[in-house]
Write a protein that holds these residues in place. Sequence first.
Motif, PDB file in Angstrom:
ATOM      1  N   ARG A   1     -29.160  -4.970 -33.366  1.00 62.24           N
ATOM      2  CA  ARG A   1     -28.555  -4.566 -34.680  1.00 62.24           C
ATOM      3  C   ARG A   1     -26.831  -5.161 -34.807  1.00 62.24           C
ATOM      4  O   ARG A   1     -26.744  -5.466 -35.710  1.00 62.24           O
ATOM      5  CB  ARG A   1     -28.701  -3.159 -34.955  1.00 62.24           C
ATOM      6  N   PRO A   2     -26.211  -4.764 -33.847  1.00 61.34           N
ATOM      7  CA  PRO A   2     -24.738  -5.301 -33.987  1.00 61.34           C
ATOM      8  C   PRO A   2     -24.752  -6.517 -34.149  1.00 61.34           C
ATOM      9  O   PRO A   2     -23.860  -7.149 -35.034  1.00 61.34           O
ATOM     10  CB  PRO A   2     -24.125  -4.799 -32.670  1.00 61.34           C
ATOM     11  N   MET A   3     -25.534  -7.462 -33.239  1.00 58.10           N
ATOM     12  CA  MET A   3     -25.213  -8.941 -33.321  1.00 58.10           C
ATOM     13  C   MET A   3     -25.851  -9.554 -34.777  1.00 58.10           C
ATOM     14  O   MET A   3     -25.227 -10.489 -35.424  1.00 58.10           O
ATOM     15  CB  MET A   3     -26.201  -9.680 -32.274  1.00 58.10           C
ATOM     16  N   TRP A   4     -27.062  -8.722 -35.304  1.00 61.85           N
ATOM     17  CA  TRP A   4     -27.383  -9.258 -36.595  1.00 61.85           C
ATOM     18  C   TRP A   4     -26.310  -8.797 -37.756  1.00 61.85           C
ATOM     19  O   TRP A   4     -26.363  -9.679 -38.518  1.00 61.85           O
ATOM     20  CB  TRP A   4     -28.672  -8.421 -36.800  1.00 61.85           C
TER      21      TRP A   4
ATOM     22  N   ALA B   1     -36.118  -0.372 -28.476  1.00 61.18           N
ATOM     23  CA  ALA B   1     -34.719  -0.392 -27.745  1.00 61.18           C
ATOM     24  C   ALA B   1     -34.422  -1.612 -27.877  1.00 61.18           C
ATOM     25  O   ALA B   1     -33.258  -1.981 -28.231  1.00 61.18           O
ATOM     26  CB  ALA B   1     -35.095  -0.063 -26.307  1.00 61.18           C
ATOM     27  N   GLY B   2     -35.316  -2.926 -27.722  1.00 59.74           N
ATOM     28  CA  GLY B   2     -34.754  -4.208 -27.739  1.00 59.74           C
ATOM     29  C   GLY B   2     -34.305  -4.540 -29.278  1.00 59.74           C
ATOM     30  O   GLY B   2     -33.405  -5.197 -29.623  1.00 59.74           O
TER      31      GLY B   2
ATOM     32  N   VAL C   1     -39.941 -12.793 -25.036  1.00 55.67           N
ATOM     33  CA  VAL C   1     -40.718 -12.440 -25.967  1.00 55.67           C
ATOM     34  C   VAL C   1     -40.503 -11.304 -26.554  1.00 55.67           C
ATOM     35  O   VAL C   1     -39.857 -10.305 -25.888  1.00 55.67           O
ATOM     36  CB  VAL C   1     -42.326 -12.920 -25.675  1.00 55.67           C
ATOM     37  N   GLY C   2     -41.397 -10.941 -27.814  1.00 57.72           N
ATOM     38  CA  GLY C   2     -41.062  -9.576 -28.527  1.00 57.72           C
ATOM     39  C   GLY C   2     -41.868  -9.447 -29.503  1.00 57.72           C
ATOM     40  O   GLY C   2     -42.520 -10.459 -30.142  1.00 57.72           O
ATOM     41  N   GLU C   3     -42.167  -8.054 -30.054  1.00 58.26           N
ATOM     42  CA  GLU C   3     -42.614  -7.809 -31.189  1.00 58.26           C
ATOM     43  C   GLU C   3     -41.856  -8.107 -32.483  1.00 58.26           C
ATOM     44  O   GLU C   3     -42.394  -8.060 -33.684  1.00 58.26           O
ATOM     45  CB  GLU C   3     -43.169  -6.495 -31.177  1.00 58.26           C
ATOM     46  N   SER C   4     -40.801  -8.842 -32.589  1.00 58.32           N
ATOM     47  CA  SER C   4     -39.800  -9.155 -33.420  1.00 58.32           C
ATOM     48  C   SER C   4     -39.125 -10.175 -32.822  1.00 58.32           C
ATOM     49  O   SER C   4     -38.821 -10.375 -31.786  1.00 58.32           O
ATOM     50  CB  SER C   4     -39.001  -8.034 -34.039  1.00 58.32           C
ATOM     51  N   VAL C   5     -38.427 -10.967 -33.958  1.00 59.19           N
ATOM     52  CA  VAL C   5     -37.458 -12.079 -33.680  1.00 59.19           C
ATOM     53  C   VAL C   5     -36.216 -11.289 -32.993  1.00 59.19           C
ATOM     54  O   VAL C   5     -35.542 -11.841 -31.916  1.00 59.19           O
ATOM     55  CB  VAL C   5     -36.702 -12.770 -34.775  1.00 59.19           C
ATOM     56  N   ALA C   6     -35.662 -10.198 -33.468  1.00 55.18           N
ATOM     57  CA  ALA C   6     -34.555  -9.400 -32.865  1.00 55.18           C
ATOM     58  C   ALA C   6     -34.754  -9.014 -31.294  1.00 55.18           C
ATOM     59  O   ALA C   6     -33.925  -9.295 -30.712  1.00 55.18           O
ATOM     60  CB  ALA C   6     -34.356  -8.275 -33.750  1.00 55.18           C
ATOM     61  N   GLU C   7     -36.050  -8.558 -31.165  1.00 56.31           N
ATOM     62  CA  GLU C   7     -36.332  -8.309 -29.969  1.00 56.31           C
ATOM     63  C   GLU C   7     -36.192  -9.358 -28.913  1.00 56.31           C
ATOM     64  O   GLU C   7     -35.590  -9.043 -27.854  1.00 56.31           O
ATOM     65  CB  GLU C   7     -37.643  -7.393 -29.760  1.00 56.31           C
ATOM     66  N   ALA C   8     -36.956 -10.403 -29.071  1.00 58.51           N
ATOM     67  CA  ALA C   8     -37.090 -11.470 -28.254  1.00 58.51           C
ATOM     68  C   ALA C   8     -35.502 -11.915 -28.142  1.00 58.51           C
ATOM     69  O   ALA C   8     -35.098 -12.683 -26.995  1.00 58.51           O
ATOM     70  CB  ALA C   8     -37.771 -12.748 -29.046  1.00 58.51           C
TER      71      ALA C   8
END
Length: 271
Positions: free
Chosen positions: A256-259, A250-251, A200-207
Amino acid sequence: MTTTEPDVHAVEQAVGDVAQELYFPVPPTFDDVAAERRYRKEQLAAGFRIFGRFGFSEGVAGHITVRDPEFPDTFWVNGFGQSFNQIKASDLIRCDHDGNVLEGRFHVNRAAFVIHAEVHRARPDVIAAAHSHSLHGKAFASLGIPLDPITQDACTFFEDHGLYLGYGGVASDVEEGKRIGAALAGYKAAILQNHGLITVGESVAEAVWWFVTMERSCQAQLLAMAAGTPKHIDRETALMVREQIGGHFAGWFQARPMWDQIVASDPDLFD
Protein backbone atom coordinates in the motif's frame (compact mmCIF):
# COMPACT_ATOMS: atom_id res chain seq x y z
CA MET A 1 0.91 -20.68 -1.88
CA THR A 2 2.02 -22.49 1.26
CA THR A 3 1.16 -19.81 3.79
CA THR A 4 -1.88 -19.64 6.06
CA GLU A 5 -3.95 -16.56 5.33
CA PRO A 6 -5.21 -14.17 8.00
CA ASP A 7 -8.96 -13.70 7.99
CA VAL A 8 -9.50 -10.25 6.45
CA HIS A 9 -12.88 -9.92 8.14
CA ALA A 10 -11.33 -10.80 11.49
CA VAL A 11 -8.70 -8.10 10.93
CA GLU A 12 -11.42 -5.58 10.13
CA GLN A 13 -13.35 -6.59 13.22
CA ALA A 14 -10.29 -6.29 15.44
CA VAL A 15 -9.60 -2.82 14.12
CA GLY A 16 -13.23 -1.88 14.57
CA ASP A 17 -13.15 -3.05 18.17
CA VAL A 18 -10.33 -0.61 18.87
CA ALA A 19 -11.81 2.42 17.16
CA GLN A 20 -14.71 2.40 14.76
CA GLU A 21 -13.57 5.62 13.11
CA LEU A 22 -10.15 4.27 12.07
CA TYR A 23 -9.65 3.36 8.40
CA PHE A 24 -8.08 0.02 7.53
CA PRO A 25 -7.67 -0.81 3.82
CA VAL A 26 -8.66 -4.22 2.50
CA PRO A 27 -8.60 -5.63 -1.05
CA PRO A 28 -11.62 -4.43 -3.05
CA THR A 29 -14.33 -6.74 -4.35
CA PHE A 30 -16.34 -6.23 -7.52
CA ASP A 31 -19.81 -7.06 -8.85
CA ASP A 32 -19.05 -5.61 -12.28
CA VAL A 33 -16.45 -7.30 -14.48
CA ALA A 34 -15.68 -4.10 -16.41
CA ALA A 35 -14.88 -2.27 -13.18
CA GLU A 36 -12.67 -5.13 -12.01
CA ARG A 37 -10.85 -5.18 -15.35
CA ARG A 38 -10.21 -1.45 -15.12
CA TYR A 39 -8.93 -1.84 -11.57
CA ARG A 40 -6.56 -4.66 -12.51
CA LYS A 41 -5.19 -2.69 -15.46
CA GLU A 42 -4.63 0.38 -13.30
CA GLN A 43 -2.88 -1.76 -10.70
CA LEU A 44 -0.73 -3.27 -13.42
CA ALA A 45 0.24 0.14 -14.81
CA ALA A 46 1.08 1.27 -11.26
CA GLY A 47 3.16 -1.88 -10.78
CA PHE A 48 5.25 -1.02 -13.82
CA ARG A 49 5.77 2.53 -12.57
CA ILE A 50 6.94 1.11 -9.23
CA PHE A 51 9.37 -1.23 -11.03
CA GLY A 52 10.65 1.75 -12.99
CA ARG A 53 11.07 3.77 -9.81
CA PHE A 54 13.11 0.97 -8.22
CA GLY A 55 15.30 0.65 -11.31
CA PHE A 56 14.15 -2.86 -12.21
CA SER A 57 14.16 -2.16 -15.96
CA GLU A 58 16.87 -3.59 -18.20
CA GLY A 59 16.36 -2.58 -21.80
CA VAL A 60 13.23 -4.32 -23.09
CA ALA A 61 13.40 -7.20 -20.59
CA GLY A 62 10.92 -7.70 -17.76
CA HIS A 63 7.18 -8.03 -17.53
CA ILE A 64 4.25 -8.14 -15.10
CA THR A 65 0.99 -9.84 -16.02
CA VAL A 66 -2.52 -10.01 -14.61
CA ARG A 67 -5.38 -12.30 -15.61
CA ASP A 68 -8.43 -10.79 -17.22
CA PRO A 69 -11.38 -11.24 -14.81
CA GLU A 70 -13.82 -12.16 -17.59
CA PHE A 71 -11.49 -14.26 -19.75
CA PRO A 72 -9.09 -15.82 -17.21
CA ASP A 73 -7.25 -17.80 -19.87
CA THR A 74 -5.91 -14.47 -21.16
CA PHE A 75 -3.72 -11.91 -19.45
CA TRP A 76 -2.78 -8.24 -19.62
CA VAL A 77 0.89 -7.33 -20.03
CA ASN A 78 3.16 -4.47 -21.11
CA GLY A 79 3.76 -3.89 -24.79
CA PHE A 80 7.15 -4.88 -26.16
CA GLY A 81 9.72 -2.10 -25.80
CA GLN A 82 7.75 0.24 -23.53
CA SER A 83 9.45 2.08 -20.68
CA PHE A 84 8.22 0.98 -17.26
CA ASN A 85 8.26 4.63 -16.23
CA GLN A 86 5.74 5.66 -18.90
CA ILE A 87 3.23 2.79 -19.10
CA LYS A 88 -0.42 3.79 -18.77
CA ALA A 89 -3.44 1.58 -18.27
CA SER A 90 -4.48 2.29 -21.86
CA ASP A 91 -1.12 1.02 -23.17
CA LEU A 92 -1.55 -2.52 -21.86
CA ILE A 93 -2.23 -5.40 -24.22
CA ARG A 94 -4.26 -8.57 -23.67
CA CYS A 95 -2.84 -11.88 -24.91
CA ASP A 96 -3.96 -15.48 -24.95
CA HIS A 97 -1.79 -18.45 -24.03
CA ASP A 98 -0.79 -18.88 -27.66
CA GLY A 99 0.77 -15.41 -27.80
CA ASN A 100 -1.97 -13.77 -29.85
CA VAL A 101 -2.63 -10.10 -29.05
CA LEU A 102 -6.39 -9.82 -28.55
CA GLU A 103 -6.53 -6.19 -27.43
CA GLY A 104 -4.07 -3.32 -27.67
CA ARG A 105 -1.77 -1.72 -30.20
CA PHE A 106 1.64 -3.10 -29.25
CA HIS A 107 3.46 -6.35 -29.96
CA VAL A 108 3.97 -8.81 -27.12
CA ASN A 109 7.44 -9.71 -25.86
CA ARG A 110 7.75 -13.40 -26.72
CA ALA A 111 9.61 -14.07 -23.48
CA ALA A 112 6.67 -12.55 -21.59
CA PHE A 113 4.29 -14.86 -23.40
CA VAL A 114 6.48 -17.95 -23.00
CA ILE A 115 7.10 -17.49 -19.27
CA HIS A 116 3.86 -15.98 -18.05
CA ALA A 117 1.49 -18.03 -20.18
CA GLU A 118 2.93 -21.23 -18.72
CA VAL A 119 2.94 -19.86 -15.18
CA HIS A 120 -0.71 -18.82 -15.49
CA ARG A 121 -1.55 -22.14 -17.13
CA ALA A 122 0.15 -24.17 -14.39
CA ARG A 123 -1.18 -22.04 -11.53
CA PRO A 124 -4.92 -21.27 -11.79
CA ASP A 125 -4.69 -19.67 -8.32
CA VAL A 126 -2.27 -17.02 -9.60
CA ILE A 127 -3.81 -13.71 -10.67
CA ALA A 128 -0.57 -11.84 -11.30
CA ALA A 129 3.09 -12.64 -11.98
CA ALA A 130 6.16 -10.40 -12.00
CA HIS A 131 9.57 -11.00 -13.56
CA SER A 132 12.45 -8.63 -14.19
CA HIS A 133 16.21 -8.59 -14.53
CA SER A 134 16.82 -6.59 -11.36
CA LEU A 135 20.45 -6.06 -10.37
CA HIS A 136 20.68 -7.97 -7.11
CA GLY A 137 18.16 -10.60 -8.18
CA LYS A 138 20.20 -11.61 -11.20
CA ALA A 139 23.48 -11.38 -9.26
CA PHE A 140 22.10 -13.71 -6.59
CA ALA A 141 20.56 -15.99 -9.22
CA SER A 142 24.04 -16.61 -10.65
CA LEU A 143 24.92 -18.51 -7.46
CA GLY A 144 22.28 -21.20 -8.03
CA ILE A 145 21.28 -21.27 -4.35
CA PRO A 146 18.06 -20.46 -2.47
CA LEU A 147 17.57 -17.53 -0.13
CA ASP A 148 18.57 -18.27 3.45
CA PRO A 149 16.49 -17.23 6.48
CA ILE A 150 18.99 -14.62 7.68
CA THR A 151 16.56 -11.69 8.06
CA GLN A 152 12.94 -11.22 9.01
CA ASP A 153 12.08 -10.24 5.43
CA ALA A 154 13.87 -13.25 3.95
CA CYS A 155 11.69 -15.50 6.12
CA THR A 156 8.81 -14.50 3.85
CA PHE A 157 10.33 -16.89 1.30
CA PHE A 158 11.50 -19.61 3.69
CA GLU A 159 10.56 -22.96 2.12
CA ASP A 160 8.27 -20.99 -0.19
CA HIS A 161 10.37 -20.36 -3.28
CA GLY A 162 11.60 -22.60 -6.07
CA LEU A 163 14.97 -22.82 -7.77
CA TYR A 164 15.30 -23.29 -11.52
CA LEU A 165 18.79 -24.46 -12.46
CA GLY A 166 18.28 -25.10 -16.18
CA TYR A 167 18.94 -21.78 -17.88
CA GLY A 168 18.86 -22.34 -21.63
CA GLY A 169 19.10 -18.88 -23.12
CA VAL A 170 16.45 -16.22 -23.74
CA ALA A 171 13.06 -17.73 -22.93
CA SER A 172 11.66 -18.01 -26.45
CA ASP A 173 10.66 -21.68 -26.30
CA VAL A 174 7.39 -22.84 -24.74
CA GLU A 175 9.16 -25.79 -23.17
CA GLU A 176 11.41 -23.37 -21.27
CA GLY A 177 8.31 -21.66 -19.95
CA LYS A 178 6.91 -25.00 -18.83
CA ARG A 179 10.13 -25.80 -16.96
CA ILE A 180 10.04 -22.43 -15.22
CA GLY A 181 6.40 -23.03 -14.29
CA ALA A 182 7.34 -26.44 -12.88
CA ALA A 183 10.15 -24.91 -10.80
CA LEU A 184 7.75 -22.32 -9.41
CA ALA A 185 5.49 -25.21 -8.36
CA GLY A 186 3.12 -24.05 -5.60
CA TYR A 187 5.44 -21.35 -4.26
CA LYS A 188 5.11 -17.56 -4.23
CA ALA A 189 8.44 -17.09 -6.04
CA ALA A 190 11.32 -18.73 -7.81
CA ILE A 191 14.98 -17.95 -8.45
CA LEU A 192 15.91 -18.57 -12.08
CA GLN A 193 19.63 -19.38 -12.21
CA ASN A 194 21.66 -16.98 -14.37
CA HIS A 195 18.45 -15.10 -15.13
CA GLY A 196 16.59 -13.41 -12.28
CA LEU A 197 13.52 -13.61 -10.06
CA ILE A 198 9.84 -14.33 -10.61
CA THR A 199 7.04 -13.80 -8.09
CA VAL A 200 3.31 -14.47 -8.16
CA GLY A 201 0.24 -13.51 -6.16
CA GLU A 202 -3.51 -13.23 -5.93
CA SER A 203 -3.22 -9.56 -6.92
CA VAL A 204 -0.81 -7.33 -8.81
CA ALA A 205 0.07 -5.59 -5.55
CA GLU A 206 1.02 -8.88 -3.90
CA ALA A 207 3.18 -10.09 -6.80
CA VAL A 208 4.92 -6.70 -7.03
CA TRP A 209 5.58 -6.56 -3.28
CA TRP A 210 7.06 -10.07 -3.23
CA PHE A 211 9.38 -9.03 -6.05
CA VAL A 212 10.50 -5.84 -4.31
CA THR A 213 11.21 -7.52 -0.98
CA MET A 214 12.80 -10.59 -2.62
CA GLU A 215 15.16 -8.35 -4.59
CA ARG A 216 16.14 -6.61 -1.36
CA SER A 217 16.55 -9.93 0.44
CA CYS A 218 18.92 -11.04 -2.32
CA GLN A 219 20.88 -7.84 -1.84
CA ALA A 220 21.01 -8.33 1.93
CA GLN A 221 22.30 -11.89 1.60
CA LEU A 222 24.93 -10.88 -0.94
CA LEU A 223 26.16 -8.15 1.43
CA ALA A 224 26.13 -10.49 4.42
CA MET A 225 28.01 -13.23 2.56
CA ALA A 226 30.60 -10.70 1.40
CA ALA A 227 31.12 -9.55 5.00
CA GLY A 228 31.28 -12.97 6.65
CA THR A 229 29.14 -15.98 7.49
CA PRO A 230 25.51 -14.99 8.08
CA LYS A 231 23.71 -16.52 11.07
CA HIS A 232 20.52 -18.37 10.16
CA ILE A 233 17.18 -17.97 11.90
CA ASP A 234 16.08 -21.37 13.20
CA ARG A 235 13.46 -23.26 11.15
CA GLU A 236 10.64 -23.01 13.69
CA THR A 237 11.02 -19.25 13.99
CA ALA A 238 11.44 -18.78 10.24
CA LEU A 239 8.20 -20.66 9.58
CA MET A 240 6.40 -18.64 12.24
CA VAL A 241 7.57 -15.36 10.68
CA ARG A 242 6.51 -16.57 7.23
CA GLU A 243 3.03 -17.22 8.58
CA GLN A 244 2.96 -13.71 10.02
CA ILE A 245 4.15 -11.70 7.00
CA GLY A 246 4.12 -14.09 4.05
CA GLY A 247 0.43 -14.52 3.25
CA HIS A 248 -1.68 -13.09 0.43
CA PHE A 249 -3.24 -10.32 2.52
CA ALA A 250 0.12 -9.37 4.06
CA GLY A 251 1.63 -9.09 0.58
CA TRP A 252 -1.22 -6.90 -0.65
CA PHE A 253 -1.17 -4.72 2.46
CA GLN A 254 2.60 -4.16 2.51
CA ALA A 255 2.38 -2.80 -1.03
CA ARG A 256 0.00 0.00 0.00
CA PRO A 257 2.65 2.67 0.77
CA MET A 258 4.28 2.14 -2.65
CA TRP A 259 0.88 2.35 -4.33
CA ASP A 260 -0.12 5.53 -2.53
CA GLN A 261 3.16 7.18 -3.47
CA ILE A 262 3.09 6.22 -7.16
CA VAL A 263 -0.57 7.19 -7.55
CA ALA A 264 0.18 10.63 -6.08
CA SER A 265 3.31 11.20 -8.18
CA ASP A 266 2.16 9.58 -11.48
CA PRO A 267 -1.57 10.28 -11.96
CA ASP A 268 -1.21 9.87 -15.74
CA LEU A 269 -0.86 6.10 -15.26
CA PHE A 270 -4.69 5.99 -15.09
CA ASP A 271 -5.03 7.37 -18.64
